[in-house]
Design a protein around this motif. Structure first.
Motif, PDB file in Angstrom:
ATOM      1  N   SER A 147      12.423  11.802  -2.451  1.00 47.97           N
ATOM      2  CA  SER A 147      13.785  11.284  -2.341  1.00 47.97           C
ATOM      3  C   SER A 147      14.384  11.525  -0.953  1.00 47.97           C
ATOM      4  O   SER A 147      15.487  11.061  -0.671  1.00 47.97           O
ATOM      5  N   LEU A 148      13.686  12.243  -0.083  1.00 48.17           N
ATOM      6  CA  LEU A 148      14.217  12.545   1.248  1.00 48.17           C
ATOM      7  C   LEU A 148      14.269  11.304   2.128  1.00 48.17           C
ATOM      8  O   LEU A 148      13.480  10.373   1.979  1.00 48.17           O
ATOM      9  N   ASP A 149      15.202  11.330   3.076  1.00 54.63           N
ATOM     10  CA  ASP A 149      15.310  10.272   4.071  1.00 54.63           C
ATOM     11  C   ASP A 149      14.020  10.225   4.892  1.00 54.63           C
ATOM     12  O   ASP A 149      13.414  11.270   5.164  1.00 54.63           O
ATOM     13  N   ALA A 150      13.607   9.054   5.288  1.00 53.79           N
ATOM     14  CA  ALA A 150      12.337   8.869   6.003  1.00 53.79           C
ATOM     15  C   ALA A 150      12.276   9.650   7.315  1.00 53.79           C
ATOM     16  O   ALA A 150      11.186   9.948   7.801  1.00 53.79           O
ATOM     17  N   ARG A 151      13.408  10.013   7.880  1.00 53.93           N
ATOM     18  CA  ARG A 151      13.409  10.742   9.151  1.00 53.93           C
ATOM     19  C   ARG A 151      13.265  12.250   8.972  1.00 53.93           C
ATOM     20  O   ARG A 151      13.063  12.977   9.934  1.00 53.93           O
ATOM     21  N   HIS A 152      13.361  12.730   7.744  1.00 52.92           N
ATOM     22  CA  HIS A 152      13.257  14.168   7.463  1.00 52.92           C
ATOM     23  C   HIS A 152      11.818  14.629   7.680  1.00 52.92           C
ATOM     24  O   HIS A 152      10.875  13.927   7.322  1.00 52.92           O
ATOM     25  N   LEU A 176       0.830  -1.201   0.000  1.00 48.56           N
ATOM     26  CA  LEU A 176       0.000   0.000   0.000  1.00 48.56           C
ATOM     27  C   LEU A 176       0.871   1.260   0.000  1.00 48.56           C
ATOM     28  O   LEU A 176       0.611   2.204  -0.742  1.00 48.56           O
ATOM     29  N   VAL A 177       1.917   1.274   0.805  1.00 53.63           N
ATOM     30  CA  VAL A 177       2.839   2.416   0.856  1.00 53.63           C
ATOM     31  C   VAL A 177       3.509   2.598  -0.506  1.00 53.63           C
ATOM     32  O   VAL A 177       3.583   3.715  -1.018  1.00 53.63           O
ATOM     33  N   ASP A 178       3.980   1.522  -1.104  1.00 53.21           N
ATOM     34  CA  ASP A 178       4.631   1.604  -2.417  1.00 53.21           C
ATOM     35  C   ASP A 178       3.670   2.095  -3.490  1.00 53.21           C
ATOM     36  O   ASP A 178       4.038   2.897  -4.350  1.00 53.21           O
ATOM     37  N   TRP A 179       2.427   1.643  -3.438  1.00 49.78           N
ATOM     38  CA  TRP A 179       1.406   2.074  -4.399  1.00 49.78           C
ATOM     39  C   TRP A 179       1.170   3.581  -4.286  1.00 49.78           C
ATOM     40  O   TRP A 179       1.115   4.296  -5.277  1.00 49.78           O
ATOM     41  N   LEU A 180       1.055   4.073  -3.054  1.00 47.79           N
ATOM     42  CA  LEU A 180       0.805   5.497  -2.839  1.00 47.79           C
ATOM     43  C   LEU A 180       2.026   6.335  -3.202  1.00 47.79           C
ATOM     44  O   LEU A 180       1.909   7.390  -3.819  1.00 47.79           O
ATOM     45  N   ARG A 181       3.213   5.857  -2.851  1.00 45.00           N
ATOM     46  CA  ARG A 181       4.453   6.574  -3.167  1.00 45.00           C
ATOM     47  C   ARG A 181       4.637   6.716  -4.679  1.00 45.00           C
ATOM     48  O   ARG A 181       5.093   7.745  -5.169  1.00 45.00           O
ATOM     49  N   ALA A 182       4.275   5.722  -5.450  1.00 47.28           N
ATOM     50  CA  ALA A 182       4.451   5.728  -6.902  1.00 47.28           C
ATOM     51  C   ALA A 182       3.607   6.805  -7.586  1.00 47.28           C
ATOM     52  O   ALA A 182       3.913   7.208  -8.711  1.00 47.28           O
ATOM     53  N   GLN A 183       2.576   7.297  -6.932  1.00 43.85           N
ATOM     54  CA  GLN A 183       1.703   8.298  -7.530  1.00 43.85           C
ATOM     55  C   GLN A 183       2.273   9.715  -7.455  1.00 43.85           C
ATOM     56  O   GLN A 183       1.822  10.606  -8.172  1.00 43.85           O
ATOM     57  N   HIS A 184       3.251   9.957  -6.575  1.00 42.76           N
ATOM     58  CA  HIS A 184       3.906  11.262  -6.418  1.00 42.76           C
ATOM     59  C   HIS A 184       2.896  12.398  -6.250  1.00 42.76           C
ATOM     60  O   HIS A 184       2.988  13.438  -6.902  1.00 42.76           O
ATOM     61  N   LEU A 185       1.940  12.199  -5.379  1.00 48.15           N
ATOM     62  CA  LEU A 185       0.920  13.218  -5.113  1.00 48.15           C
ATOM     63  C   LEU A 185       1.423  14.212  -4.073  1.00 48.15           C
ATOM     64  O   LEU A 185       2.317  13.905  -3.284  1.00 48.15           O
ATOM     65  N   ASP A 227      -6.955  -0.065   3.488  1.00 45.14           N
ATOM     66  CA  ASP A 227      -7.894   0.401   2.478  1.00 45.14           C
ATOM     67  C   ASP A 227      -7.271   1.531   1.654  1.00 45.14           C
ATOM     68  O   ASP A 227      -6.878   2.559   2.207  1.00 45.14           O
ATOM     69  N   GLN A 228      -7.178   1.360   0.331  1.00 45.53           N
ATOM     70  CA  GLN A 228      -6.609   2.398  -0.529  1.00 45.53           C
ATOM     71  C   GLN A 228      -7.415   3.693  -0.469  1.00 45.53           C
ATOM     72  O   GLN A 228      -6.853   4.776  -0.604  1.00 45.53           O
ATOM     73  N   ALA A 229      -8.705   3.592  -0.256  1.00 48.02           N
ATOM     74  CA  ALA A 229      -9.552   4.782  -0.190  1.00 48.02           C
ATOM     75  C   ALA A 229      -9.283   5.599   1.072  1.00 48.02           C
ATOM     76  O   ALA A 229      -9.636   6.774   1.133  1.00 48.02           O
ATOM     77  N   ASN A 230      -8.659   5.000   2.077  1.00 50.08           N
ATOM     78  CA  ASN A 230      -8.357   5.688   3.328  1.00 50.08           C
ATOM     79  C   ASN A 230      -6.913   6.187   3.375  1.00 50.08           C
ATOM     80  O   ASN A 230      -6.535   6.897   4.283  1.00 50.08           O
ATOM     81  N   ALA A 231      -6.092   5.817   2.399  1.00 51.06           N
ATOM     82  CA  ALA A 231      -4.669   6.155   2.389  1.00 51.06           C
ATOM     83  C   ALA A 231      -4.438   7.482   1.673  1.00 51.06           C
ATOM     84  O   ALA A 231      -4.966   7.717   0.587  1.00 51.06           O
ATOM     85  N   ARG A 232      -3.644   8.360   2.285  1.00 52.37           N
ATOM     86  CA  ARG A 232      -3.328   9.660   1.716  1.00 52.37           C
ATOM     87  C   ARG A 232      -1.832   9.941   1.906  1.00 52.37           C
ATOM     88  O   ARG A 232      -1.262   9.592   2.937  1.00 52.37           O
ATOM     89  N   PRO A 233      -1.206  10.644   0.945  1.00 46.91           N
ATOM     90  CA  PRO A 233       0.195  11.024   1.129  1.00 46.91           C
ATOM     91  C   PRO A 233       0.291  12.269   2.006  1.00 46.91           C
ATOM     92  O   PRO A 233      -0.540  13.182   1.909  1.00 46.91           O
ATOM     93  N   ALA A 234       1.283  12.306   2.877  1.00 47.59           N
ATOM     94  CA  ALA A 234       1.463  13.461   3.753  1.00 47.59           C
ATOM     95  C   ALA A 234       2.934  13.633   4.093  1.00 47.59           C
ATOM     96  O   ALA A 234       3.710  12.680   4.041  1.00 47.59           O
TER      97      ALA A 234
END
Length: 91
Positions: free
Chosen positions: A35-40, A14-23, A60-67
């Protein structure tokens, strides 16, 4: 289920799917530098629109949002505040 469900393959998918959208960040509207480190503080995180602690679905993909990490942490387990619409000019 043993362990943390966020370490499992379905959650990582799910994380990879959302990350690939670059929203952009759904909380502040600004672009996310994927491209930033996860701790940034401005790095990508998966946020749940309806928090898990309030009955939202973890996978649930419908509940997942990039932030941004910072925006996600500030929101916590609350529903996002709705911003009032502003008029384009003073009336």
């Amino acid at each position: 289920m043993a362990g943390n469900p966020r370490n499992g393959r379905p959650y990582r998918r799910l994380v990879d799917w959302l990350r690939a959208q670059h929203l952009p960040c759904w909380l502040c509207g600004h672009n996310i530098d994927y491209s930033l480190d996860a701790r940034h503080p401005l790095s990508f995180t998966l946020d749940h629109e309806q928090p898990i602690t309030r009955g939202g679905a973890l996978l649930d993909q419908a509940n997942a949002r990039p932030a941004h990490r910072r925006c996600n942490s500030a929101k916590g387990n609350r529903a996002p505040a709705t911003r009032p619409q502003r008029a384009s000019r003073r009336w």
